[in-house]
Design an enzyme around this catalytic site. Sequence first.
Site, mmCIF file in Angstrom:
data_model
loop_
_atom_site.group_PDB
_atom_site.id
_atom_site.type_symbol
_atom_site.label_atom_id
_atom_site.label_comp_id
_atom_site.label_asym_id
_atom_site.label_seq_id
_atom_site.Cartn_x
_atom_site.Cartn_y
_atom_site.Cartn_z
ATOM 1 N N CYS A 170 0.836 -1.206 0.000
ATOM 2 C CA CYS A 170 0.000 0.000 0.000
ATOM 3 C C CYS A 170 0.872 1.258 0.000
ATOM 4 C CB CYS A 170 -0.975 -0.041 1.176
ATOM 5 S SG CYS A 170 -2.234 1.241 1.058
ATOM 6 N N VAL A 173 -4.106 -12.742 31.933
ATOM 7 C CA VAL A 173 -3.299 -13.792 31.309
ATOM 8 C C VAL A 173 -1.806 -13.434 31.318
ATOM 9 C CG1 VAL A 173 -2.886 -15.022 29.141
ATOM 10 C CG2 VAL A 173 -5.221 -14.445 29.815
ATOM 11 N N ASP A 174 -1.496 -12.179 30.957
ATOM 12 C CA ASP A 174 -0.094 -11.816 30.763
ATOM 13 C C ASP A 174 0.732 -11.978 32.043
ATOM 14 O OD1 ASP A 174 -0.957 -11.191 28.251
ATOM 15 O OD2 ASP A 174 -1.029 -9.034 28.586
ATOM 16 N N SER A 175 0.213 -11.434 33.146
ATOM 17 C CA SER A 175 1.026 -11.517 34.364
ATOM 18 C C SER A 175 1.123 -12.962 34.851
ATOM 19 C CB SER A 175 0.491 -10.595 35.452
ATOM 20 O OG SER A 175 -0.817 -10.946 35.813
ATOM 21 N N SER A 197 -2.065 -9.620 38.178
ATOM 22 C CA SER A 197 -3.276 -8.797 38.053
ATOM 23 C C SER A 197 -4.536 -9.646 37.976
ATOM 24 C CB SER A 197 -3.180 -7.962 36.783
ATOM 25 O OG SER A 197 -3.293 -8.822 35.660
ATOM 26 N N GLY A 198 -4.350 -10.948 37.771
ATOM 27 C CA GLY A 198 -5.521 -11.794 37.532
ATOM 28 C C GLY A 198 -5.646 -12.090 36.047
ATOM 29 N N GLU A 228 -2.146 -8.660 4.472
ATOM 30 C CA GLU A 228 -2.164 -9.044 5.895
ATOM 31 C C GLU A 228 -3.565 -9.110 6.479
ATOM 32 O OE1 GLU A 228 -1.222 -6.196 4.626
ATOM 33 O OE2 GLU A 228 -1.576 -4.486 5.940
ATOM 34 N N HIS A 261 -3.763 -4.997 0.644
ATOM 35 C CA HIS A 261 -3.232 -5.466 1.934
ATOM 36 C C HIS A 261 -3.299 -6.995 2.048
ATOM 37 C CE1 HIS A 261 -2.788 -1.546 3.953
ATOM 38 N NE2 HIS A 261 -3.743 -1.192 3.104
#
Length: 509
Positions: free
Chosen positions: A77, A221-223, A218-219, A166, A164
Site C-alpha cells: 500500500c 493472562v499476561d502476568s 493482576s488476575g 495481511e 493489503h
Amino acid sequence: MIVVLNFGGQFAHLIARRVRDLGVKAEILHGDASLSEIQALNPKGIILSGSGHSVLENGPLPDKGIFELGVPVLGICYGLQLMAHMLGGEVKGGYVKEYGKENLDILKKDALFNTLESKEVVWFSHGDQATKLPTGFVKTASSKSCELSGFADEKRGFYGIQFHPEVTHTVHGTNILSNFVFDIVIAEKNWNMSDVSAGIISDLKEKIGTDHVVVGISGGVDSLVAATLLHQAIGDQLHAVFVDHGLLRKGEVESVSASLKSRGFTGLHVIDASQMFLANLKGVTDPEEKRKIIGHAFVEVFEKALGEELQKFPVKYLAQGTIYPDRIESAAVGKHADKIKSHHNLTLPEKMKLGVIEPLRDLYKDEVRRVGEGLGIPHDMVWRHPFPGPGLGIRIVGEVTEDRLKILREADAIYQEELKSAGEYEKIWQAFAALLPIKTVGVMGDARTYDYAIALRAVDSVDGMTADWHKIPTDLLERISSRIVNEVKGVNRVFFDITQKPPATIEYE
Ligand code: XMP
C-alpha cells in the site's frame, strides 16, 4: 528475521504477526529508523507497511540505503507508493478513495504471485496511486480503479502491492506473504513457541542470577504467564504480589492462585484489599473519578506490599507483563504512528530503584497464550478474553457496591459459561456482562419485581481500537437471558448491545 518498517497506523503489527505465524521472526521498527538500526537486526528481508500518510504530503520515508542492502523488499500500500516515489516512478493523488474488497487481475505470475489464481479478491484502502513504474520494474497486477496494483523488479527482489495481504479479506493474502518470506527472502523457520519459551527462560536465568524478583499478578493472562516463566527460571527467588481489589470476575482470584500454587510456587501473596476499594468507591458515580480511585488505591496497596517484600528479600527487579504491542505502540507515539490509546495499569514507583524485567516484551498476545499453554497453564485460563485493569469497576455504570458486584459477577459467569459450552467463546474477541443501574418493573411468578438490567457485550476486534458487535445466535442469547433472570437475584431484564466502536466504546465505565 524480517524487519517491518512501520509508517503509521496499525498495519505493521498485523504484518509482523502474520510473518511470525508463518514461523519466521519479525520485528517492527519506525519507518524512519536509521540504516544502522535496521542493519543491527540483520534482516533477511524488509516489508514496508501501509500508512494513513501520503508521500505527496511529506509522509515518512525510509532511509534510501535499504534499497542497497541486497535484501528483498516488499512494499504494501503506502509501501508500494513510497517505492514508486523513491525509485524513479510517480505517485498521484486526487483519486476516489478505494476502500474494501476488489477484484485483482494478476498479470504476471512472478515469485510473489505464482501460487495465486489469475483473478483474486483482495482488500484495498488508499487514495493515492502509483501512476508510473519505478525504474527497472514491471507491472504485475491491476484492478478496475488502480492500474498499477502490483509491480516488481525480480532481479533486485523488490515487490510492491497496492492492496493489503495481511488482512483476512484478502483471500490468499497469507500465500503472498509466505511466497515473499520463503521463496523470495528464503527465510529460515526459526520462530516457534517452545523454542521461544525455552529461550526466555534461559535469558531470565542468566540476567537474574541469584537475585530476587517481585512480580505483580493482576488476575489477567499476561502476568500469569510472565510469573510462570519466571518461576520456571528462578524458582524461590520469585515473589508474587496479587492485589485482589474485589473487582475481578467470579472465581478468578482462586483459579489464578491455584495455577501458580499447583506448580509448587510458594511465594504468592494474595492481598485482599476489596473492602478498601469499596470504601474508596462509595458514592462515586463519575467514570473518570472511579478509574482514578481504583488506580490510586491499587498503587498504594501494591507499593506497600512491595515494600514489605523488599524488607524480607534482596529484591533487585520488578517484573511486569508488558507485551510487544504495548512497547512498540508507546514508543511509536510522538513519531509517525497515529496516536494509540494505551492502558497502563502500573508504573514503577521511581523511588524504589528496581530494575524492570519484562519476560513477554517480544511477544504478541496470541503468542503469550501459546507459551502459557506450553507451560501447562489450563487452556481455558490462557484463552480468557482481555480484561481491563479497573475490572468490574468499569462494568458497573454508576456507583460500585458490594451488592451490584455480586449480581454482575453471577450474571457474567453465566454468560461466559454458556458461550463456552456453545463453542462461541473463542470466536469472540471480548465478551462480558455489564450492570446498568436502572431499575425497571418485571413479574416473577405472582410477584412484581423492581430490579436491575444487565447488558451483554460481545465484540469482534483486532486490538480493541475499533470493534464490531459479534452476532451471537439468537437461541444462545435466549438461553443466556433466561438463565440470568432466573438464576441471578436482582436482575429482571437483559439487553444485548448491538453498537459498534466507534461510536460506542467496548466498556461501559
Ligand atoms: P474501550 O472501552 O476504550 O476499551 O473501547 C478498549 C479495550 O481496552 C480495554 N480497556 C482497558 N484495559 N486497563 C486495561 O488494561 C484499562 O484501564 C482499560 N480500559 C479499557 C477494554 O477492555 C477493551 O478491550
